[in-house]
Design a protein around this motif. Structure first.
Motif, mmCIF file in Angstrom:
data_model
loop_
_atom_site.group_PDB
_atom_site.id
_atom_site.type_symbol
_atom_site.label_atom_id
_atom_site.label_comp_id
_atom_site.label_asym_id
_atom_site.label_seq_id
_atom_site.Cartn_x
_atom_site.Cartn_y
_atom_site.Cartn_z
ATOM 1 N N LYS A 94 0.659 -1.232 0.144
ATOM 2 C CA LYS A 94 -0.040 -0.125 -0.038
ATOM 3 C C LYS A 94 0.946 1.244 -0.041
ATOM 4 O O LYS A 94 0.333 2.436 -0.570
ATOM 5 C CB LYS A 94 -0.792 0.130 1.204
ATOM 6 C CG LYS A 94 -1.946 -0.880 0.942
ATOM 7 C CD LYS A 94 -2.735 -1.003 2.487
ATOM 8 C CE LYS A 94 -3.941 -2.077 2.432
ATOM 9 N NZ LYS A 94 -4.926 -1.834 3.599
ATOM 10 N N ASP A 116 -1.942 -4.850 -7.030
ATOM 11 C CA ASP A 116 -1.868 -3.613 -6.218
ATOM 12 C C ASP A 116 -2.797 -3.867 -4.965
ATOM 13 O O ASP A 116 -3.872 -4.083 -5.041
ATOM 14 C CB ASP A 116 -2.278 -2.439 -6.874
ATOM 15 C CG ASP A 116 -1.909 -1.138 -6.181
ATOM 16 O OD1 ASP A 116 -1.734 -1.104 -4.912
ATOM 17 O OD2 ASP A 116 -1.600 -0.036 -6.745
ATOM 18 N N GLY A 157 -3.574 -1.843 -2.701
ATOM 19 C CA GLY A 157 -4.535 -0.789 -2.407
ATOM 20 C C GLY A 157 -3.780 0.419 -1.958
ATOM 21 O O GLY A 157 -2.521 0.447 -2.012
ATOM 22 N N GLY A 158 -4.481 1.568 -1.261
ATOM 23 C CA GLY A 158 -3.670 2.776 -1.039
ATOM 24 C C GLY A 158 -3.654 3.830 -2.193
ATOM 25 O O GLY A 158 -4.714 3.552 -2.794
ATOM 26 N N ALA A 159 -2.931 4.441 -2.262
ATOM 27 C CA ALA A 159 -2.609 5.360 -3.467
ATOM 28 C C ALA A 159 -2.035 4.702 -4.464
ATOM 29 O O ALA A 159 -1.233 3.966 -4.436
ATOM 30 C CB ALA A 159 -1.611 6.612 -3.097
ATOM 31 N N PRO A 160 -2.636 4.941 -5.771
ATOM 32 C CA PRO A 160 -2.196 4.444 -6.961
ATOM 33 C C PRO A 160 -0.855 4.507 -7.303
ATOM 34 O O PRO A 160 -0.270 5.519 -6.922
ATOM 35 C CB PRO A 160 -3.082 5.067 -8.105
ATOM 36 C CG PRO A 160 -4.228 5.776 -7.285
ATOM 37 C CD PRO A 160 -3.878 6.052 -6.112
ATOM 38 N N THR A 161 -0.206 3.415 -7.540
ATOM 39 C CA THR A 161 1.382 3.260 -7.886
ATOM 40 C C THR A 161 1.585 3.691 -9.376
ATOM 41 O O THR A 161 0.691 3.203 -10.378
ATOM 42 C CB THR A 161 1.539 2.088 -7.836
ATOM 43 O OG1 THR A 161 1.582 1.655 -6.203
ATOM 44 C CG2 THR A 161 3.269 1.940 -8.000
ATOM 45 N N PHE A 186 -0.489 3.976 -14.548
ATOM 46 C CA PHE A 186 -0.863 3.910 -13.109
ATOM 47 C C PHE A 186 -1.474 2.272 -12.989
ATOM 48 O O PHE A 186 -2.052 1.813 -13.965
ATOM 49 C CB PHE A 186 -1.772 4.768 -12.542
ATOM 50 C CG PHE A 186 -1.353 6.038 -12.030
ATOM 51 C CD1 PHE A 186 -0.538 6.377 -10.727
ATOM 52 C CD2 PHE A 186 -1.240 7.355 -13.216
ATOM 53 C CE1 PHE A 186 -0.021 7.728 -10.753
ATOM 54 C CE2 PHE A 186 -0.605 8.451 -12.841
ATOM 55 C CZ PHE A 186 -0.140 8.474 -11.561
ATOM 56 N N THR A 187 -1.132 1.609 -11.761
ATOM 57 C CA THR A 187 -1.564 0.431 -11.636
ATOM 58 C C THR A 187 -2.988 0.533 -11.385
ATOM 59 O O THR A 187 -3.626 1.658 -11.105
ATOM 60 C CB THR A 187 -0.943 -0.166 -10.333
ATOM 61 O OG1 THR A 187 -0.945 0.702 -9.106
ATOM 62 C CG2 THR A 187 0.410 -0.320 -10.829
ATOM 63 N N ASP A 244 -5.709 0.433 -8.608
ATOM 64 C CA ASP A 244 -5.666 0.557 -7.095
ATOM 65 C C ASP A 244 -6.549 -0.715 -6.505
ATOM 66 O O ASP A 244 -7.836 -0.621 -6.966
ATOM 67 C CB ASP A 244 -6.220 1.833 -6.825
ATOM 68 C CG ASP A 244 -5.952 2.288 -5.327
ATOM 69 O OD1 ASP A 244 -5.313 1.495 -4.551
ATOM 70 O OD2 ASP A 244 -6.920 3.151 -4.659
ATOM 71 N N GLY A 245 -5.962 -1.492 -5.628
ATOM 72 C CA GLY A 245 -6.831 -2.525 -5.144
ATOM 73 C C GLY A 245 -7.014 -3.485 -6.005
ATOM 74 O O GLY A 245 -8.170 -4.330 -5.856
#
Length: 327
Positions: free
Chosen positions: A263, A285, A287-291, A307-308, A310-311
């Motif tokens: 995350k 991923d 979760g948390g902020a998008p990577t 971006f990945t 998210d989650g």
């Protein structure tokens, strides 16, 4: 007995027979009968003064009983045996194993010449014919098939029928529907419980759960590889590697396949797409902020995104130019 009857016998070493044709005593030594009345035999008989006589045999001296002579007649029992009365007035049966010139033995006997004198011999424990069921046993006297060999069988070549998937030509005792057969000329199939699971055919093609493989290896189902897949040129793809990125930044390498991002990871770099054509990356991923990714990938609608999910899980594959999203 006469000369013809004497020569049909299967005597033991040192056997004595009175030949009515020659009117003399003959003894058996090695593989021949010798006339004791002939001086050419060179045989010397020694009286031991105890009722016995000794003469030389091929395996040492042979001693015989010297009881008073008894007049007797030899009776042909017409079953390969002869009956006579010995010097002790005891009835004796001599078994020649021959009836009317034909050898006789136990039912199922297969005669062959023995090692000592070439006389007919039988060994039913090792060589047996079951005439009722028409079966031959080698190493067994109770064959359960047309030919049963209890031991090692060596052959330069064995030809078999094609067989079927339900009854393969080569199968195992107690498992008649598992083994190997030939679906057609030039093809080989492996069978398990009556179902074909492997097909080898022309063009050096192998199919697993596929009867008409279209590649060197064609799998008609899921494939699990416990190890690496090495492509032509030496490119290696580890199929079992699962990489975890726990830091705020990280990198994905050509040897990586499945990557799990924590995350707190904010940015990761991807390997160059042009140098890794065909490689598949699975990026999960948590979760948390998008990577953020170091290079953008081509989205399903053709747009580019870096971006990945998210989650979620992102599947990428290199087409030799860009990373393409494939899920």
């Amino acid at each position: 007995m006469n000369k013809s009857e004497m020569e049909m016998m299967r005597p033991v070493e040192g056997a004595l027979v009175y030949n009515t044709d020659e009117k003399c005593l003959f003894y058996y030594q090695g593989s021949s009968w010798f006339n004791l009345c002939s001086e050419s035999t060179g045989l010397s008989i020694i009286e031991n003064e105890d009722g016995t006589f000794t003469f030389p045999g091929s395996e040492g001296p042979v001693t015989i009983h010297g009881a008073p002579e008894t007049n007797t007649s030899i009776i042909n029992n017409n079953d390969g045996t002869y009956t006579y009365i010995n010097e002790r007035n005891e009835e004796q049966i001599l078994n020649t194993g021959i009836i009317g010139g034909d050898h006789v033995g136990t039912s199922g006997s297969v005669f062959f010449a023995n090692d000592s004198n070439g006389a007919p011999f039988e060994s039913n424990e090792d060589f047996f014919w079951d005439n009722t069921n028409k079966r031959l046993g080698i190493g067994t006297n109770s064959p359960s098939n047309e030919l049963e060999v209890d031991g090692i069988l060596k052959s330069a070549r064995i030809t078999s029928s094609f067989g079927t998937a339900s009854f393969p030509s080569y199968h195992f005792t107690g498992s008649f529907n598992s083994g190997m057969f030939a679906p057609s000329a030039g093809q080989v199939g492996l069978v398990s419980e009556g179902r074909e699971v492997v097909r080898v055919r022309d063009g050096n093609r192998v199919g697993i759960m596929v009867s008409n493989p279209e590649a060197t290896l064609h799998v008609g189902g899921n494939l699990i590889v416990n190890g690496a897949i090495i492509e032509r040129g030496g490119k290696k793809t580890e199929t079992t590697a699962v990489k975890r990125i726990e830091l705020t930044t990280g990198a994905i390498y050509p040897s990586d396949h499945t990557v799990i991002i924590s995350k707190k990871t904010a940015k990761i770099s991807l390997p160059p797409a042009p140098r890794n054509e065909g490689q598949i990356l699975i990026i999960k991923d948590l979760g948390g902020a998008p990577t953020e990714l170091s290079v953008p990938y081509v989205n399903l609608d053709g747009s580019k995104f870096n971006f990945t999910i998210d989650g979620g899980v992102l599947w990428l594959q290199s087409d030799g130019v860009n990373w393409q999203r494939i899920n």
